[in-house]
Scaffold this motif. Structure first.
Motif, PDB file in Angstrom:
ATOM      1  N   VAL A   1      -6.082   2.546  -1.648  1.00  0.00           N
ATOM      2  CA  VAL A   1      -4.985   2.519  -0.669  1.00  0.00           C
ATOM      3  C   VAL A   1      -4.750   3.891  -0.053  1.00  0.00           C
ATOM      4  N   TYR A   2      -5.126   4.955  -0.744  1.00  0.00           N
ATOM      5  CA  TYR A   2      -4.933   6.306  -0.203  1.00  0.00           C
ATOM      6  C   TYR A   2      -5.750   6.531   1.068  1.00  0.00           C
ATOM      7  N   ALA A   3      -6.820   5.780   1.240  1.00  0.00           N
ATOM      8  CA  ALA A   3      -7.674   5.940   2.421  1.00  0.00           C
ATOM      9  C   ALA A   3      -6.968   5.502   3.694  1.00  0.00           C
ATOM     10  N   TRP A   4      -5.877   4.758   3.552  1.00  0.00           N
ATOM     11  CA  TRP A   4      -5.177   4.223   4.729  1.00  0.00           C
ATOM     12  C   TRP A   4      -3.949   5.053   5.109  1.00  0.00           C
ATOM     13  N   GLU A   5      -3.844   6.245   4.615  1.00  0.00           N
ATOM     14  CA  GLU A   5      -2.603   7.014   4.803  1.00  0.00           C
ATOM     15  C   GLU A   5      -2.199   7.130   6.270  1.00  0.00           C
ATOM     16  N   ALA A   6      -3.130   7.475   7.139  1.00  0.00           N
ATOM     17  CA  ALA A   6      -2.791   7.652   8.550  1.00  0.00           C
ATOM     18  C   ALA A   6      -2.277   6.361   9.161  1.00  0.00           C
ATOM     19  N   GLU A   7      -2.941   5.246   8.874  1.00  0.00           N
ATOM     20  CA  GLU A   7      -2.517   3.963   9.428  1.00  0.00           C
ATOM     21  C   GLU A   7      -1.171   3.520   8.861  1.00  0.00           C
ATOM     22  N   LEU A   8      -0.967   3.747   7.570  1.00  0.00           N
ATOM     23  CA  LEU A   8       0.280   3.330   6.933  1.00  0.00           C
ATOM     24  C   LEU A   8       1.477   4.098   7.468  1.00  0.00           C
ATOM     25  N   LYS A   9       1.277   5.332   7.843  1.00  0.00           N
ATOM     26  CA  LYS A   9       2.381   6.134   8.374  1.00  0.00           C
ATOM     27  C   LYS A   9       2.912   5.582   9.689  1.00  0.00           C
ATOM     28  N   THR A  10       2.096   4.823  10.384  1.00  0.00           N
ATOM     29  CA  THR A  10       2.527   4.270  11.678  1.00  0.00           C
ATOM     30  C   THR A  10       2.805   2.777  11.614  1.00  0.00           C
ATOM     31  N   MET A  11       2.675   2.159  10.429  1.00  0.00           N
ATOM     32  CA  MET A  11       2.931   0.734  10.285  1.00  0.00           C
ATOM     33  C   MET A  11       4.438   0.513  10.165  1.00  0.00           C
ATOM     34  N   MET A  12       5.024  -0.176  11.124  1.00  0.00           N
ATOM     35  CA  MET A  12       6.473  -0.300  11.198  1.00  0.00           C
ATOM     36  C   MET A  12       6.996  -1.625  10.649  1.00  0.00           C
ATOM     37  N   VAL A  13       6.146  -2.468  10.077  1.00  0.00           N
ATOM     38  CA  VAL A  13       6.581  -3.754   9.543  1.00  0.00           C
ATOM     39  C   VAL A  13       7.473  -3.518   8.320  1.00  0.00           C
ATOM     40  N   PRO A  14       8.648  -4.152   8.236  1.00  0.00           N
ATOM     41  CA  PRO A  14       9.471  -4.031   7.029  1.00  0.00           C
ATOM     42  C   PRO A  14       8.685  -4.461   5.800  1.00  0.00           C
ATOM     43  N   THR A  15       8.708  -3.613   4.768  1.00  0.00           N
ATOM     44  CA  THR A  15       7.850  -3.836   3.605  1.00  0.00           C
ATOM     45  C   THR A  15       8.635  -3.647   2.314  1.00  0.00           C
ATOM     46  N   LEU A  16       8.458  -4.594   1.396  1.00  0.00           N
ATOM     47  CA  LEU A  16       8.990  -4.469   0.044  1.00  0.00           C
ATOM     48  C   LEU A  16       7.832  -4.368  -0.926  1.00  0.00           C
ATOM     49  N   LEU A  17       7.753  -3.249  -1.647  1.00  0.00           N
ATOM     50  CA  LEU A  17       6.803  -3.096  -2.734  1.00  0.00           C
ATOM     51  C   LEU A  17       7.455  -3.628  -4.003  1.00  0.00           C
ATOM     52  N   ALA A  18       6.737  -4.452  -4.756  1.00  0.00           N
ATOM     53  CA  ALA A  18       7.256  -5.008  -6.006  1.00  0.00           C
ATOM     54  C   ALA A  18       6.278  -4.671  -7.126  1.00  0.00           C
ATOM     55  N   LEU A  19       6.822  -4.268  -8.262  1.00  0.00           N
ATOM     56  CA  LEU A  19       5.964  -3.705  -9.300  1.00  0.00           C
ATOM     57  C   LEU A  19       6.609  -3.881 -10.667  1.00  0.00           C
ATOM     58  N   GLY A  20       5.800  -4.219 -11.665  1.00  0.00           N
ATOM     59  CA  GLY A  20       6.248  -4.182 -13.049  1.00  0.00           C
ATOM     60  C   GLY A  20       6.038  -2.797 -13.625  1.00  0.00           C
ATOM     61  N   ASP A  21       6.958  -2.337 -14.476  1.00  0.00           N
ATOM     62  CA  ASP A  21       6.853  -0.973 -14.982  1.00  0.00           C
ATOM     63  C   ASP A  21       5.768  -0.804 -16.048  1.00  0.00           C
ATOM     64  N   GLU A  22       5.132  -1.904 -16.473  1.00  0.00           N
ATOM     65  CA  GLU A  22       4.002  -1.819 -17.388  1.00  0.00           C
ATOM     66  C   GLU A  22       2.673  -2.106 -16.691  1.00  0.00           C
ATOM     67  N   ASP A  23       2.702  -2.132 -15.380  1.00  0.00           N
ATOM     68  CA  ASP A  23       1.490  -2.304 -14.576  1.00  0.00           C
ATOM     69  C   ASP A  23       0.956  -0.912 -14.251  1.00  0.00           C
ATOM     70  N   TRP A  24       0.456  -0.235 -15.296  1.00  0.00           N
ATOM     71  CA  TRP A  24       0.163   1.186 -15.202  1.00  0.00           C
ATOM     72  C   TRP A  24      -0.786   1.580 -14.078  1.00  0.00           C
ATOM     73  N   PRO A  25      -1.876   0.856 -13.799  1.00  0.00           N
ATOM     74  CA  PRO A  25      -2.778   1.313 -12.742  1.00  0.00           C
ATOM     75  C   PRO A  25      -2.142   1.319 -11.354  1.00  0.00           C
ATOM     76  N   CYS A  26      -1.011   0.609 -11.204  1.00  0.00           N
ATOM     77  CA  CYS A  26      -0.418   0.463  -9.875  1.00  0.00           C
ATOM     78  C   CYS A  26       0.770   1.388  -9.620  1.00  0.00           C
ATOM     79  N   ILE A  27       1.241   2.086 -10.633  1.00  0.00           N
ATOM     80  CA  ILE A  27       2.471   2.867 -10.459  1.00  0.00           C
ATOM     81  C   ILE A  27       2.272   4.021  -9.479  1.00  0.00           C
ATOM     82  N   GLU A  28       1.265   4.842  -9.688  1.00  0.00           N
ATOM     83  CA  GLU A  28       1.042   5.975  -8.783  1.00  0.00           C
ATOM     84  C   GLU A  28       0.721   5.526  -7.358  1.00  0.00           C
ATOM     85  N   PRO A  29      -0.158   4.520  -7.161  1.00  0.00           N
ATOM     86  CA  PRO A  29      -0.380   4.037  -5.789  1.00  0.00           C
ATOM     87  C   PRO A  29       0.891   3.549  -5.109  1.00  0.00           C
ATOM     88  N   ASN A  30       1.792   2.899  -5.856  1.00  0.00           N
ATOM     89  CA  ASN A  30       3.036   2.429  -5.247  1.00  0.00           C
ATOM     90  C   ASN A  30       3.969   3.581  -4.892  1.00  0.00           C
TER      91      ASN A  30
END
Length: 280
Positions: free
Chosen positions: A201-230
């Motif tokens: 997901v880090y490869a999309w940084e430039a595109e994500l900075k301009t994405m204006m769609v309302p977004t909710l990130l949802a995450l479990g606190d024991e989903d360790w591989p996903c915490i830093e990316p989120n």
């Protein structure tokens, strides 16, 4: 069965209810059936659409590796929506489906009224990227040779999935049973050419900075591989909120359906009233 034609594959879908559309995009280890608790809840007020990704029966299982990957995953969401004559929808994805949902928001922002991106980011650790990709090839080969019977049980006991077994043994058993029904070839193709070849997901940084769609990130606190990316996504996407559910692993919609539905309902309501953006 109803099917939508996408590039290189027909996709099985189901729809329930009336109102503003919500399209649900499943994860690697699931299929359209794992959204049942969300469909039952939201179809009271929304038109809910679930579909099976390419490689997941009763959708078609292409034999050509070139018909798998992140580009198809995002385009398939659009194909289902166009088939159903849906110009705009809320899109909800989990894990592999969340990755597709995020890319859909980048490439088809005019078709998205809101995005729920749950459990995204596995395989994005840049320091471990090559090892992760190599492991997906090994796993794909194991699926081709051995099928899902034992591997489904192994998956269900993985560190970010065993939480479901502890909380809801019947739900966990159903998850494993459904996984054993998946096409080994379709899963192997998906594992190798989508899971194992997609961008971090880090490869999309430039595109994500301009994405204006309302977004909710949802995450479990024991989903360790996903915490830093989120955390990265929260910092990067302009109109983005991050909700973390305690004591929860990867399959957040199955582990904590009431909490997951509640947070989505609140998010959708805020978006629909035009109050999600803090700039408004």
């Amino acid at each position: 069965m109803p099917y939508a034609q996408a590039e290189g594959a027909r996709l099985h879908y189901q729809e329930t209810g009336h109102g503003h559309p919500i399209v649900f995009v499943h994860e690697y280890g699931s299929d359209h059936r794992e959204w049942e608790q969300q469909v039952r809840f939201f179809s009271r007020e929304y038109r809910c659409i679930t579909f099976d990704a390419r490689g997941y029966t009763p959708s078609e299982v292409p034999s050509d590796p070139r018909l798998y990957g992140q580009d198809f995953a995002a385009a398939d969401i659009a194909a289902v929506m166009r088939h159903l004559d849906i110009p705009k929808a809320h899109v909800v994805g989990l894990s592999m489906g969340a990755f597709a949902t995020l890319l859909f928001g980048i490439r088809y922002p005019q078709m998205a009224t809101a995005l729920v991106v749950a459990g995204v980011g596995t395989g994005s650790n840049l320091a471990e990227l090559e090892a992760f990709r190599a492991a997906q090839v090994v796993r794909a080969d194991a699926l081709r040779s051995d099928g899902w019977h034992d591997l489904a049980l192994e998956s269900g006991h993985s560190p970010t999935r065993v939480q479901l077994k502890k909380k809801d043994p019947r739900g966990w058993a159903e998850f494993v049973a459904h996984l054993r029904e998946h096409s080994p070839e379709g899963s192997a193709m998906t594992q190798q050419y989508y899971q194992g070849a997609r961008d971090p997901v880090y490869a999309w940084e430039a595109e994500l900075k301009t994405m204006m769609v309302p977004t909710l990130l949802a995450l479990g606190d024991e989903d360790w591989p996903c915490i830093e990316p989120n955390c990265f996504l929260k910092r990067t996407i302009p109109h983005c909120g991050l909700w973390m559910q305690p004591r929860t692993g990867h399959a957040i919609n199955l582990e904590e359906p009431a909490a997951f539905n509640r947070e989505m309902q609140s998010f959708f309501s805020t978006v629909e009233r035009g109050r999600w953006s803090l700039d408004a």
